[in-house]
Design a protein around this motif. Structure first.
Motif, PDB file in Angstrom:
ATOM      1  N   MET A   1       0.847  -1.173   0.000  1.00  0.00           N
ATOM      2  CA  MET A   1       0.000   0.000   0.000  1.00  0.00           C
ATOM      3  C   MET A   1       0.895   1.240   0.000  1.00  0.00           C
ATOM      4  SD  MET A   1      -3.021   0.825   2.602  1.00  0.00           S
ATOM      5  CE  MET A   1      -3.015   2.359   3.442  1.00  0.00           C
ATOM      6  N   ALA A   2       0.639   2.115  -0.912  1.00  0.00           N
ATOM      7  CA  ALA A   2       1.418   3.346  -1.027  1.00  0.00           C
ATOM      8  C   ALA A   2       1.014   4.330   0.071  1.00  0.00           C
ATOM      9  CB  ALA A   2       1.205   3.972  -2.389  1.00  0.00           C
ATOM     10  N   VAL A   3       2.009   4.959   0.684  1.00  0.00           N
ATOM     11  CA  VAL A   3       1.739   5.950   1.711  1.00  0.00           C
ATOM     12  C   VAL A   3       1.940   7.346   1.141  1.00  0.00           C
ATOM     13  CG1 VAL A   3       2.443   6.831   3.964  1.00  0.00           C
ATOM     14  CG2 VAL A   3       2.295   4.380   3.586  1.00  0.00           C
ATOM     15  N   VAL A   4       3.086   7.538   0.495  1.00  0.00           N
ATOM     16  CA  VAL A   4       3.367   8.835  -0.101  1.00  0.00           C
ATOM     17  C   VAL A   4       2.531   8.960  -1.370  1.00  0.00           C
ATOM     18  CG1 VAL A   4       5.172  10.286  -1.081  1.00  0.00           C
ATOM     19  CG2 VAL A   4       5.675   8.845   0.871  1.00  0.00           C
ATOM     20  N   PHE A   5       2.026  10.143  -1.645  1.00  0.00           N
ATOM     21  CA  PHE A   5       1.154  10.458  -2.772  1.00  0.00           C
ATOM     22  C   PHE A   5      -0.177   9.713  -2.684  1.00  0.00           C
ATOM     23  CE2 PHE A   5       5.519  10.708  -4.780  1.00  0.00           C
ATOM     24  CZ  PHE A   5       5.667  12.045  -4.477  1.00  0.00           C
ATOM     25  N   ALA A   6      -0.622   9.478  -1.459  1.00  0.00           N
ATOM     26  CA  ALA A   6      -1.910   8.822  -1.233  1.00  0.00           C
ATOM     27  C   ALA A   6      -2.522   9.392   0.052  1.00  0.00           C
ATOM     28  CB  ALA A   6      -1.728   7.309  -1.111  1.00  0.00           C
ATOM     29  N   VAL A   7      -3.755   9.029   0.305  1.00  0.00           N
ATOM     30  CA  VAL A   7      -4.487   9.541   1.466  1.00  0.00           C
ATOM     31  C   VAL A   7      -3.793   9.178   2.786  1.00  0.00           C
ATOM     32  CG1 VAL A   7      -6.693   9.462   2.699  1.00  0.00           C
ATOM     33  CG2 VAL A   7      -6.665   9.600   0.207  1.00  0.00           C
ATOM     34  N   PRO A   8      -3.258   7.951   2.972  1.00  0.00           N
ATOM     35  CA  PRO A   8      -2.574   7.668   4.243  1.00  0.00           C
ATOM     36  C   PRO A   8      -1.408   8.622   4.525  1.00  0.00           C
ATOM     37  CG  PRO A   8      -2.988   5.624   3.095  1.00  0.00           C
ATOM     38  CD  PRO A   8      -3.353   6.729   2.157  1.00  0.00           C
ATOM     39  N   GLY A   9      -0.699   9.045   3.501  1.00  0.00           N
ATOM     40  CA  GLY A   9       0.389  10.004   3.677  1.00  0.00           C
ATOM     41  C   GLY A   9      -0.120  11.348   4.150  1.00  0.00           C
ATOM     42  N   ILE A  10      -1.247  11.776   3.596  1.00  0.00           N
ATOM     43  CA  ILE A  10      -1.854  13.047   4.012  1.00  0.00           C
ATOM     44  C   ILE A  10      -2.293  12.959   5.470  1.00  0.00           C
ATOM     45  CG2 ILE A  10      -3.816  14.586   3.654  1.00  0.00           C
ATOM     46  CD1 ILE A  10      -3.662  13.890   0.689  1.00  0.00           C
ATOM     47  N   VAL A  11      -2.906  11.844   5.837  1.00  0.00           N
ATOM     48  CA  VAL A  11      -3.366  11.660   7.215  1.00  0.00           C
ATOM     49  C   VAL A  11      -2.176  11.653   8.176  1.00  0.00           C
ATOM     50  CG1 VAL A  11      -4.511  10.044   8.793  1.00  0.00           C
ATOM     51  CG2 VAL A  11      -5.492  10.487   6.541  1.00  0.00           C
ATOM     52  N   GLY A  87       1.043  14.697  -3.558  1.00  0.00           N
ATOM     53  CA  GLY A  87       1.130  14.452  -4.992  1.00  0.00           C
ATOM     54  C   GLY A  87       0.195  15.325  -5.809  1.00  0.00           C
ATOM     55  N   HIS A  88      -0.638  16.131  -5.164  1.00  0.00           N
ATOM     56  CA  HIS A  88      -1.566  17.046  -5.847  1.00  0.00           C
ATOM     57  C   HIS A  88      -2.441  16.327  -6.880  1.00  0.00           C
ATOM     58  CE1 HIS A  88       0.043  20.790  -4.213  1.00  0.00           C
ATOM     59  NE2 HIS A  88       1.242  20.265  -4.353  1.00  0.00           N
ATOM     60  N   ILE A  89      -2.954  15.191  -6.562  1.00  0.00           N
ATOM     61  CA  ILE A  89      -3.819  14.457  -7.485  1.00  0.00           C
ATOM     62  C   ILE A  89      -5.239  14.966  -7.286  1.00  0.00           C
ATOM     63  CG2 ILE A  89      -4.648  12.191  -8.207  1.00  0.00           C
ATOM     64  CD1 ILE A  89      -2.052  11.060  -6.880  1.00  0.00           C
ATOM     65  N   ARG A  90      -5.751  15.653  -8.315  1.00  0.00           N
ATOM     66  CA  ARG A  90      -7.068  16.279  -8.218  1.00  0.00           C
ATOM     67  C   ARG A  90      -8.153  15.251  -7.961  1.00  0.00           C
ATOM     68  NH1 ARG A  90      -7.884  21.110 -12.368  1.00  0.00           N
ATOM     69  NH2 ARG A  90      -7.583  22.666 -10.778  1.00  0.00           N
ATOM     70  N   GLY A  91      -8.994  15.548  -6.982  1.00  0.00           N
ATOM     71  CA  GLY A  91     -10.101  14.673  -6.645  1.00  0.00           C
ATOM     72  C   GLY A  91      -9.710  13.483  -5.796  1.00  0.00           C
ATOM     73  N   LYS A  92      -8.409  13.304  -5.558  1.00  0.00           N
ATOM     74  CA  LYS A  92      -7.983  12.154  -4.769  1.00  0.00           C
ATOM     75  C   LYS A  92      -7.157  12.559  -3.552  1.00  0.00           C
ATOM     76  CE  LYS A  92      -6.056   7.575  -5.201  1.00  0.00           C
ATOM     77  NZ  LYS A  92      -5.388   6.612  -6.023  1.00  0.00           N
TER      78      LYS A  92
END
Length: 148
Positions: A1-11, A87-92
């Motif tokens: 599971m990716a942490v960086v550039f994903a919601v868990p990284g933001i959390v 990661g600035h992924i719009r909508g995600k």
């Protein structure tokens, strides 16, 4: 599971940046409260969870609520750490401050200011909540009150 550039990284980034606000509001309350009540309950046979739920939490509830409000205010406006790991992924993986930056960089000033206005309204609501809890906390300290 990716942490960086994903919601868990933001959390994780948000928790890392904002959790000290909760600690800074609870520690002085717990130091002022002392350990006597918890130690007495332990000597009378109460378990750790029972001591926490029936003695510790009621005594620190206003400090905890104050810390949660400060934490949420900081989390709403967090830009730096979240910007690095999102990661600035719009909508995600976009947060409100990151979305404002993207809109502003795309020269969509009307939308950027509209979203910024939403953030300002949320900040005012949090500020009002903070002042209400601070007023309640100081009133409870003056009267020596621990319950609602």
């Amino acid at each position: 599971m990716a942490v960086v550039f994903a919601v868990p990284g933001i959390v994780l980034a948000t928790i890392f940046v904002t959790l000290p606000f909760i600690a800074r509001s609870i520690v002085p309350v717990m130091e002022a409260q002392g350990r006597q009540e918890e130690e007495a309950a332990a000597l009378m046979g109460a378990g750790g969870w029972r001591i926490f739920w029936q003695i510790t939490l009621p005594n620190i509830k206003w400090g905890l609520l104050y810390g949660i409000i400060l934490c949420s205010a900081r989390a709403m406006g967090e830009f730096g750490a979240v910007s690095v790991v999102s990661g600035h992924i719009r909508g995600k993986t976009n947060t409100l401050p990151l979305h404002i930056e993207i809109l502003y960089n795309e020269y969509n000033f009307t939308a950027a200011f509209a979203v910024a206005s939403i953030l300002v309204i949320l900040a005012v609501v949090v500020l009002i909540l903070r002042n209400l809890v601070e007023w309640r906390l100081t009133r409870a300290e003056r009267t020596g009150e621990h319950e609602l």
